[in-house]
Each structure stands twice: as C-alpha cells, then as structure tokens.
Design a protein around this motif. Structure first.
Motif, PDB file in Angstrom:
ATOM      1  N   GLU A  52      -0.475  49.402 -40.171  1.00  0.00           N
ATOM      2  CA  GLU A  52      -1.051  50.569 -40.824  1.00  0.00           C
ATOM      3  C   GLU A  52      -0.389  51.826 -40.258  1.00  0.00           C
ATOM      4  N   GLY A  53       0.145  52.648 -41.122  1.00  0.00           N
ATOM      5  CA  GLY A  53       0.786  53.879 -40.678  1.00  0.00           C
ATOM      6  C   GLY A  53       2.186  53.692 -40.145  1.00  0.00           C
ATOM      7  N   ALA A  54       2.713  52.443 -40.224  1.00  0.00           N
ATOM      8  CA  ALA A  54       4.024  52.193 -39.635  1.00  0.00           C
ATOM      9  C   ALA A  54       5.144  52.886 -40.409  1.00  0.00           C
ATOM     10  N   LEU A  55       4.905  53.143 -41.692  1.00  0.00           N
ATOM     11  CA  LEU A  55       5.975  53.714 -42.513  1.00  0.00           C
ATOM     12  C   LEU A  55       6.096  55.222 -42.359  1.00  0.00           C
ATOM     13  N   SER A  56       5.282  55.811 -41.483  1.00  0.00           N
ATOM     14  CA  SER A  56       5.270  57.277 -41.416  1.00  0.00           C
ATOM     15  C   SER A  56       6.596  57.844 -40.921  1.00  0.00           C
ATOM     16  N   TRP A  57       7.462  56.983 -40.335  1.00  0.00           N
ATOM     17  CA  TRP A  57       8.769  57.490 -39.911  1.00  0.00           C
ATOM     18  C   TRP A  57       9.658  57.818 -41.099  1.00  0.00           C
ATOM     19  N   ILE A  58       9.360  57.294 -42.284  1.00  0.00           N
ATOM     20  CA  ILE A  58      10.158  57.644 -43.462  1.00  0.00           C
ATOM     21  C   ILE A  58       9.693  58.979 -44.016  1.00  0.00           C
ATOM     22  N   SER A  59       8.431  59.049 -44.284  1.00  0.00           N
ATOM     23  CA  SER A  59       7.881  60.286 -44.830  1.00  0.00           C
ATOM     24  C   SER A  59       6.397  60.289 -44.537  1.00  0.00           C
ATOM     25  N   SER A  60       5.827  61.447 -44.282  1.00  0.00           N
ATOM     26  CA  SER A  60       4.426  61.483 -43.865  1.00  0.00           C
ATOM     27  C   SER A  60       3.500  61.056 -45.004  1.00  0.00           C
ATOM     28  N   SER A  61       4.009  61.033 -46.239  1.00  0.00           N
ATOM     29  CA  SER A  61       3.134  60.621 -47.336  1.00  0.00           C
ATOM     30  C   SER A  61       2.887  59.109 -47.340  1.00  0.00           C
ATOM     31  N   PHE A  62       3.692  58.362 -46.539  1.00  0.00           N
ATOM     32  CA  PHE A  62       3.473  56.920 -46.468  1.00  0.00           C
ATOM     33  C   PHE A  62       2.505  56.544 -45.341  1.00  0.00           C
ATOM     34  N   ALA A  63       1.970  57.545 -44.645  1.00  0.00           N
ATOM     35  CA  ALA A  63       1.261  57.263 -43.398  1.00  0.00           C
ATOM     36  C   ALA A  63       0.042  56.374 -43.587  1.00  0.00           C
ATOM     37  N   ASN A  64      -0.572  56.375 -44.769  1.00  0.00           N
ATOM     38  CA  ASN A  64      -1.788  55.555 -44.891  1.00  0.00           C
ATOM     39  C   ASN A  64      -1.539  54.222 -45.589  1.00  0.00           C
ATOM     40  N   ILE A  65      -0.294  53.780 -45.637  1.00  0.00           N
ATOM     41  CA  ILE A  65      -0.007  52.479 -46.247  1.00  0.00           C
ATOM     42  C   ILE A  65      -0.139  51.387 -45.190  1.00  0.00           C
ATOM     43  N   ASP A  66      -0.873  50.318 -45.534  1.00  0.00           N
ATOM     44  CA  ASP A  66      -1.047  49.200 -44.615  1.00  0.00           C
ATOM     45  C   ASP A  66      -0.515  47.936 -45.284  1.00  0.00           C
ATOM     46  N   LEU A  67       0.616  47.454 -44.798  1.00  0.00           N
ATOM     47  CA  LEU A  67       1.230  46.282 -45.425  1.00  0.00           C
ATOM     48  C   LEU A  67       0.987  45.019 -44.614  1.00  0.00           C
ATOM     49  N   SER A  68       0.028  45.072 -43.664  1.00  0.00           N
ATOM     50  CA  SER A  68      -0.060  43.941 -42.741  1.00  0.00           C
ATOM     51  C   SER A  68      -0.437  42.631 -43.444  1.00  0.00           C
ATOM     52  N   PHE A  69      -1.018  42.701 -44.659  1.00  0.00           N
ATOM     53  CA  PHE A  69      -1.320  41.440 -45.348  1.00  0.00           C
ATOM     54  C   PHE A  69      -0.046  40.677 -45.714  1.00  0.00           C
ATOM     55  N   LEU A  70       1.090  41.377 -45.707  1.00  0.00           N
ATOM     56  CA  LEU A  70       2.351  40.714 -46.033  1.00  0.00           C
ATOM     57  C   LEU A  70       2.962  39.999 -44.836  1.00  0.00           C
ATOM     58  N   SER A  71       2.312  40.132 -43.656  1.00  0.00           N
ATOM     59  CA  SER A  71       3.021  39.692 -42.451  1.00  0.00           C
ATOM     60  C   SER A  71       3.362  38.202 -42.468  1.00  0.00           C
ATOM     61  N   PHE A  72       2.467  37.336 -43.012  1.00  0.00           N
ATOM     62  CA  PHE A  72       2.782  35.894 -43.007  1.00  0.00           C
ATOM     63  C   PHE A  72       4.105  35.628 -43.708  1.00  0.00           C
ATOM     64  N   ILE A  73       4.222  36.168 -44.924  1.00  0.00           N
ATOM     65  CA  ILE A  73       5.384  35.821 -45.735  1.00  0.00           C
ATOM     66  C   ILE A  73       6.651  36.433 -45.144  1.00  0.00           C
ATOM     67  N   ILE A  74       6.530  37.653 -44.578  1.00  0.00           N
ATOM     68  CA  ILE A  74       7.710  38.286 -43.987  1.00  0.00           C
ATOM     69  C   ILE A  74       8.127  37.530 -42.732  1.00  0.00           C
ATOM     70  N   PHE A  75       7.141  37.173 -41.886  1.00  0.00           N
ATOM     71  CA  PHE A  75       7.471  36.492 -40.638  1.00  0.00           C
ATOM     72  C   PHE A  75       8.162  35.156 -40.910  1.00  0.00           C
ATOM     73  N   ILE A  76       7.634  34.402 -41.854  1.00  0.00           N
ATOM     74  CA  ILE A  76       8.231  33.070 -42.087  1.00  0.00           C
ATOM     75  C   ILE A  76       9.614  33.230 -42.701  1.00  0.00           C
ATOM     76  N   ALA A  77       9.791  34.271 -43.523  1.00  0.00           N
ATOM     77  CA  ALA A  77      11.110  34.495 -44.101  1.00  0.00           C
ATOM     78  C   ALA A  77      12.101  34.866 -43.006  1.00  0.00           C
ATOM     79  N   VAL A  78      11.663  35.715 -42.060  1.00  0.00           N
ATOM     80  CA  VAL A  78      12.540  36.092 -40.946  1.00  0.00           C
ATOM     81  C   VAL A  78      12.895  34.865 -40.116  1.00  0.00           C
ATOM     82  N   VAL A  79      11.882  34.027 -39.828  1.00  0.00           N
ATOM     83  CA  VAL A  79      12.148  32.842 -39.019  1.00  0.00           C
ATOM     84  C   VAL A  79      13.154  31.938 -39.722  1.00  0.00           C
ATOM     85  N   ALA A  80      12.915  31.660 -41.020  1.00  0.00           N
ATOM     86  CA  ALA A  80      13.820  30.760 -41.736  1.00  0.00           C
ATOM     87  C   ALA A  80      15.221  31.348 -41.804  1.00  0.00           C
ATOM     88  N   GLY A  81      15.289  32.652 -42.081  1.00  0.00           N
ATOM     89  CA  GLY A  81      16.594  33.292 -42.172  1.00  0.00           C
ATOM     90  C   GLY A  81      17.338  33.267 -40.851  1.00  0.00           C
TER      91      GLY A  81
END
Lengths: 204, 213
Positions: free
Chosen positions: A65-94
């Motif tokens: 949550e708030g991790a994207l604020s380094w791009i622009s402050s308007s992204f500060a309230n975006i929380d993408l943590s529900f995507l973590s399973f799919i991203i983590f497994i993709a990173v591991v496989a890759g």
C-alpha cells in the motif's frame, strides 16, 4: 547485528522444514543419498538467495500500500498486495529459468550437479513460502532479507542432509515392513524436529 | 458438455465413482503419493483451520482441473507449467480474498499456507497427470476425489492434535475439567510423527503399498 540474529534464527529456530514443513515433498522424495541431497540443498539455497531479495524489492516498490508513490503522489493510495501471490510465483519461475540458463552457460560443472533439480525448484514450497514469510515479517532493509534467505536455505540444507545421512544407515536396519520407507522417514523427521526445538530461545 | 457428446456417457457412471473413491485410500494424495505434505502438517494444530484448508484446496483442485482440462488442447506443451501456475495462482488469489472477507480469523491462522496452495504438489500433480489428458467432467470429479482424500487426512490429524493438545474440538471444550493439555501435540514434531503412524497403520492394512527395497 540484527541481520546476524535473523541469520541464526532462520537456520535453527525457524527452520523451514522442522518448524514450517516447507519443501517437504522434494525433501522426502530426494533424500535418499547424501550426495543428491547436497545438490538439491545447494540449489534451493542458491535460488532463495536470489529470489527473496528480488521479491522484497518488488513488494516494497510496487505492491505494498502506497508503494507506488515514488512514481507520482497520485498513486499513493493504491494497494496491489492482493497480486503478490501471482507476481511472486512468476518471479520465482522466471528466475529459476534464468538461473538454469546462466549456470548451464557459465559453469557446466555446477550445472551437472544442480541441473536436474533446478526445474523442480520452481514448484518447491520452500521458495514461495520464504517470499511470503518475508512479506509477512516486515524486514526493515535488504540486508536483513538477504540474511533471512541465506539462513533459511542453509537450514533447509542441514535438514535434508541430516535425514539423508540417517536414511543411508536405515538400509541396514530391520524395520517393520509397513513402516519401511515413508513411515519411518516421517517419524525420524519428527524426532529431528524435537531435537531442533532445543534451539528455541537462542538470541544473540 | 454432455449435450455435445455423441456417445452419451452417463453423467455419473461406475468409472466416475472410481475416480472419486480411489483417492481416499489406495491412491491417497498424502499418504501414498506423498504430495502436498507441507500444508497438511502446518494447518492441523486445530480442527477448524484444517477443515477450511481442506475445503480451499478441494475448490482450487476442482476449478483448476476444470480450466486446464478445457484448455488442454490449446496449451503449447513447452509452456504448460507456466500456464498451470498462472491458472492456479489466479484461483488461489480468489480463495484468499474470499477467506479474508468471510472467515478473517481462520485466514489469519492459515497465514502463508493459503498462498502456498499454489505450490501444493497435489494441484500441480493432478493437472499434469489427469487434467491434461481428460475431459472436463472426469477432471472435476478427479479433483473432488483428491481434494477430499487430502481433506480426510487433515481432519484426522487435526482432530487428534486438537483433542489431546488443547482438550477442545472446534474450540468447544471436550475433555473433562482436570485434563492437562499435552503440550507436545501442538508442536510441529508431533504432526510429523502422527502422520508417520497413520502411514504405518494404512500400510499395515494394505500390504501391496509396502516398500521393499
């Protein structure tokens, strides 16, 4: 100092196999001889040390949550943590795929040792589990994450070599036929887990 | 599906019954095929998380078997593992979000093990061994059978560990007032030993499963 503490803790107290049962499948399937278990253990440690810090950076700068604020402050309230399973497994496989190609190209002798185990590792729960624990435990910097990954890998390596050494000896013992193989492997792992519980409470 | 089928298989024939029944004992995913041990041991301190985990895994196996079976002729063999992982992790995210919304306490107890359904070997094993080569309806039944075969072991281990380790069942006190909980039962070590004993009993009754090396 904190990093060293995490390192010791993840080898002995929060051991991946004895405390969290992660990576049990390959552990039980492979741990027949010390040599092959050494290869698998090294491969797991190797992949852990690479994937967990990468997943940490992704989690910290893209998903939390708030991790994207380094791009622009308007992204500060975006929380993408529900995507973590799919991203983590993709990173591991890759990364497993990349590591396999890299090792094959630059170190044929290491490839001959680890080769057959590398593809298996993508679906080893110890790798994904380690990334998920990293996310859950909120480590404060990448050094701590690195020592956590290294410690977990070494702990896993220790456990798998221990069981392999014991099961090499078991061949010469007359075990009740129904208990042979899988049954006794579980009971031995249980006894080893009890022994490892003696480490709990150690703090540097 | 059955309407497009020319030879009109019965919707639930004897072969389908076999798909459901064998995973309970002869081909049990945990104690015979040795798949998916990790989650099986970690979530069985109490009965409730064990049951929730069993249901989640069953749902994920059924749905992923269905999806992969529908897609089986379009997936290029070289990248099938990645396709399977994506389908499974998509389903696991849904299960995780549903658990967080409707069973928050249990979802807290299960912690990372919900996410680890992705790498649960039972799911990948069934996709590779069954769904890639069979029609959707048998694949769903196979998923259901294996999910329940997995669940039954979880429930047995969870039952024993909660009864003796905490003196309760489903958080309701069962043991008499003076019972001192057996602290060893809630330790990870005891889960391993219990599973070893279950395998021992099972193989004692099914001689053909014993390993002779």
């Amino acid at each position: 100092m904190e990093a060293l503490n995490i390192f010791i803790k993840s080898i002995f107290i929060d051991n991946m196999i004895f405390a969290f049962f992660l990576g049990m499948c390959s552990y039980l399937a492979i741990s027949k001889t010390v040599k092959t278990s050494m290869g698998l253990g090294l491969a797991v440690t190797f992949v852990l040390v690479i994937t967990v810090p990468v997943n940490y950076l992704i989690d910290k700068y893209l998903l939390q949550e708030g991790a994207l604020s380094w791009i622009s402050s308007s992204f500060a309230n975006i929380d993408l943590s529900f995507l973590s399973f799919i991203i983590f497994i993709a990173v591991v496989a890759g990364i497993v795929q990349l590591v396999e190609m890299f090792v094959e190209r630059y170190s044929p002798s290491l490839y001959a040792q680890l080769g057959i185990f590398l593809p298996l590792i993508a679906v080893n729960c110890a790798i994904l589990g380690c990334s998920l624990f990293m996310q859950k435990r909120d480590y404060s910097n990448i050094g701590e994450v690195f020592s956590f990954a290294l410690g977990s890998g070494i702990g896993w390596l220790l456990a798998i070599i221990g069981i392999a050494a014991i099961s090499e000896r078991l061949k010469y013992i007359n075990i009740q036929p129904a208990l042979k193989g899988l049954g006794i492997a579980f009971i031995i792992t249980g006894l080893m887990a009890m022994a490892f519980q003696a480490f709990s409470g150690i703090k540097l | 599906m059955s309407s497009t089928n020319k030879q009109k298989d019965p919707l639930f024939g004897p072969r389908d019954m076999k798909l459901l029944k064998t995973p309970f004992s002869k081909e049990n995913p945990i104690i015979v095929q040795v798949l998916g041990i990790c989650s099986a041991l970690a979530v069985t301190v109490k009965l409730q998380p064990a049951v929730v985990m069993a249901i989640s895994v069953t749902v994920v196996i059924m749905m992923s078997n269905l999806i992969i079976s529908l897609l089986r002729n379009t997936i290029p063999p070289r990248i099938r593992i990645i396709v399977q992982l994506v389908v499974v992790s998509f389903l696991v995210i849904i299960v995780d979000q549903v658990l967080k919304a409707f069973a928050y306490d249990v979802s807290k107890q299960l912690s990372v093990y919900v996410g680890l359904i992705i790498t649960n070997c039972i799911v990948m094993g069934r996709l590779e061994a069954f769904a890639m080569g069979n029609k959707p309806w048998p694949s769903v039944l196979d998923g259901l059978g294996n999910g329940l075969g997995y669940g039954i072991i979880l429930v047995i281990v969870g039952f024993i560990r909660e009864l003796f380790g905490s003196g309760t069942l489903w958080d309701v006190r069962i043991m008499p007032e003076g019972y001192v909980p057996n602290g060893l039962m809630v330790m990870p070590a005891m889960a391993l030993i219990l599973l070893g004993i279950i395998i021992w009993i099972h193989r004692g009754r099914n001689k053909e499963l014993q390993e002779n090396e």
